[in-house]
Scaffold this active site. Sequence first.
Site, PDB file in Angstrom:
ATOM      1  CE  LYS A  51      52.815  78.998 -61.418  1.00 47.93           C
ATOM      2  NZ  LYS A  51      51.753  78.957 -62.380  1.00 47.93           N
TER       3      LYS A  51
HETATM    4  C1  PLP Z   1      50.957  80.213 -62.367  1.00 52.16           C
HETATM    5  C2  PLP Z   1      50.361  80.714 -63.612  1.00 52.16           C
HETATM    6  C3  PLP Z   1      50.353  82.085 -63.940  1.00 52.16           C
HETATM    7  C4  PLP Z   1      50.980  83.167 -63.101  1.00 52.16           C
HETATM    8  O1  PLP Z   1      50.675  83.144 -61.806  1.00 52.16           O
HETATM    9  P1  PLP Z   1      51.278  84.132 -60.697  1.00 52.16           P
HETATM   10  O2  PLP Z   1      50.656  83.581 -59.466  1.00 52.16           O
HETATM   11  O3  PLP Z   1      50.817  85.509 -61.032  1.00 52.16           O
HETATM   12  O4  PLP Z   1      52.770  84.028 -60.712  1.00 52.16           O
HETATM   13  C5  PLP Z   1      49.840  82.455 -65.165  1.00 52.16           C
HETATM   14  N1  PLP Z   1      49.335  81.544 -66.010  1.00 52.16           N
HETATM   15  C6  PLP Z   1      49.324  80.237 -65.745  1.00 52.16           C
HETATM   16  C7  PLP Z   1      48.790  79.288 -66.770  1.00 52.16           C
HETATM   17  C8  PLP Z   1      49.808  79.770 -64.525  1.00 52.16           C
HETATM   18  O5  PLP Z   1      49.771  78.455 -64.242  1.00 52.16           O
END
Ligand code: PLP
Length: 371
Positions: free
Chosen positions: A177
């Site tokens: 991210k």
């Molecule tokens: C990364 C992401 C999440 C959350 O992911 P985690 O691995 O649980 O932190 C949720 N929705 C989207 C669209 C994502 O790209």
Amino acid sequence: MIDLAKPVIGPEEEAAVLEVLRSGQLSLGPTGPAFERRFAGRLGVAHACAVSSGTAGLHLALRAVGVQAGDEVVTSPFSFVASANAPLFEGARPVFADIDPRTLNLDPEAARAAVTERTTAVLPVHIFGFPADLPAFEAFGLPIVEDACEALGAVHADGTPVGGRGHPAVFGFYANKQMTTGEGGMVALADDAQAERMRSERNQGRAPDMGWLDHDRLGFNYRLTDLQAAIGLVQLDRLDGMLADRARVAGWYREALADLAAQRPLGLPCEDAGGDRRGWFVFVVQVPPDGPPRDTVIERLREQGVGCKPYLPAIHLMSSYRERFGHREGEFPVCEDVAARSVALPFHPALRQDEVGRVAEALTAALDGPI
Ligand SMILES: *Cc1c(COP(=O)(O)O)cnc(C)c1O
């Protein structure tokens, strides 16, 4: 191999983690609240509630707006699976509607048509960091939970940062991210009572004073550790620089792919328009419909040392969703077409211009190969 994604981590993160380790207070210490305050301040919201993952944040946010068993939550089929799974944790049903072909976000018209008397929330996703049309969804008059896990740094047309409108907006801090804590998440929101409920439910349903081991409601362990929060604070210091680096890499891609896109119907990320500004997360292209199949293109790119991924698959066509809800091809044609042609190219703040050039050459060669 050119990496698909890579976090930016330096000696500052190492020092911050060491400091927490040496303090002996590894969780429920002072670093979590400090991280929350900085994050909330950045978005201009009253509350930020740190959690163990974006998925955990989505779960708590849906509970906080009152989603219960038997309810329906209207959401996008073109997302990471967590946004559709979250309603299922509560026995609610994710009801999909098709996406807008330009932004790839949930189409407000289609979403409105999917609302029934059982709908208790709308869950738009700011996919690939492009702001979803929140004013249109707000006009439904239903509670909203925003999946902003891909959209840190994005800005709405009216100047509000994505996640700053007051609805519970969920961010994720997995290593790919815009900023990372390894695993982790944050829910930004305005409402005091919702924030109080989330803080309790992430911590086993414990009362806020915590002086007493009284659990006055059902809760979970969705806490973020102080070790993670310490990394998060350093990442916040770096965030503007990392966002600018990502935007610069995206600019290099646009330049490097301009000729290719002029010759063929290659889908590129939509440009910012009308004041909406993307917070760059991934660089995803759609291969032309009349060329080699997407999976062939991916194979050829990997042979040339380019890390890439089919991203994202349509959620309603995943086996568990087909089996559970009887979904099939043809229900959401825009989503299905985009999902079948999408490829995520290498994208991270430290990607160099020569690497972007190599990716563009490899993509050109892959598309020029036999069908
Ligand atoms: C990364 C992401 C999440 C959350 O992911 P985690 O691995 O649980 O932190 C949720 N929705 C989207 C669209 C994502 O790209």
